[in-house]
Design a protein around this motif. Structure first.
Motif, short mmCIF file in Angstrom:
data_model
loop_
_atom_site.label_atom_id
_atom_site.label_comp_id
_atom_site.label_asym_id
_atom_site.label_seq_id
_atom_site.Cartn_x
_atom_site.Cartn_y
_atom_site.Cartn_z
N LEU A 3 0.86 -1.18 0.00
CA LEU A 3 0.00 0.00 0.00
C LEU A 3 0.89 1.23 0.00
O LEU A 3 1.75 1.38 0.88
CB LEU A 3 -0.89 0.02 1.24
N ILE B 12 -7.35 3.95 1.20
CA ILE B 12 -7.80 2.66 0.68
C ILE B 12 -9.07 2.80 -0.15
O ILE B 12 -10.05 3.40 0.27
CB ILE B 12 -8.02 1.67 1.84
N LEU C 41 -8.59 -2.69 -3.52
CA LEU C 41 -7.84 -3.52 -2.59
C LEU C 41 -8.32 -4.97 -2.63
O LEU C 41 -7.51 -5.90 -2.72
CB LEU C 41 -7.95 -2.96 -1.17
#
Length: 140
Positions: free
Chosen positions: A93, A116, A121
């Motif tokens: 990330l 996010i 994801l």
């Protein structure tokens, strides 16, 4: 690919920030795709604990926070790729698009961005889980 997925796959989540770990868990849910096993999260907040846990050999995929302190997830990823037998795929990330070159240097198998995006994801994790199910090495 097997028609019946394993019951669970362990997904290691490394971040020093409990809130980031919670956001990752919430974004992924119990199963990122219908054809995959349920996810069992293994949350870790320190670099030494990541290496020790990966050495146990039962982690299917690792997610590392590139913004973690004091050991960033990209450095932890690079160390794991160098030192862990049959290192699981790693999803990094990153907070800045310009950090993409660091993710390449770390040998991360996939990259997602911070903050996010739950769909991105889950999709990236699903791809890595499928890859792991198809390419797992046998234990020494």
């Amino acid at each position: 690919m097997s028609t019946a997925p394993e019951t669970t796959m362990k997904v290691l989540v490394y971040s020093d920030d409990a809130n980031t770990r919670a956001q990752i868990r919430m974004a992924i849910g119990r199963r990122p795709a219908a054809d995959l096993p349920r996810v069992e999260f293994v949350e870790i907040a320190t670099q030494p604990a990541v290496v020790a846990r990966l050495d146990e050999g039962d982690i299917g995929v690792a997610i590392v926070d590139g913004e973690a302190q004091p050991a960033g997830g990209l450095g932890v990823c690079r160390q794991a790729k160098d030192e862990v037998y049959d290192c699981p795929p790693v999803l990094a990330l990153i907070a800045r698009r310009d950090d993409g070159w660091l993710a390449t240097w770390s040998r991360a198998d996939a990259v997602a961005s911070l903050p996010i995006d739950p769909m991105a994801l889950a999709d990236a994790l699903a791809g890595l889980m499928r890859h792991r199910l198809e390419n797992r090495l046998t234990t020494l």
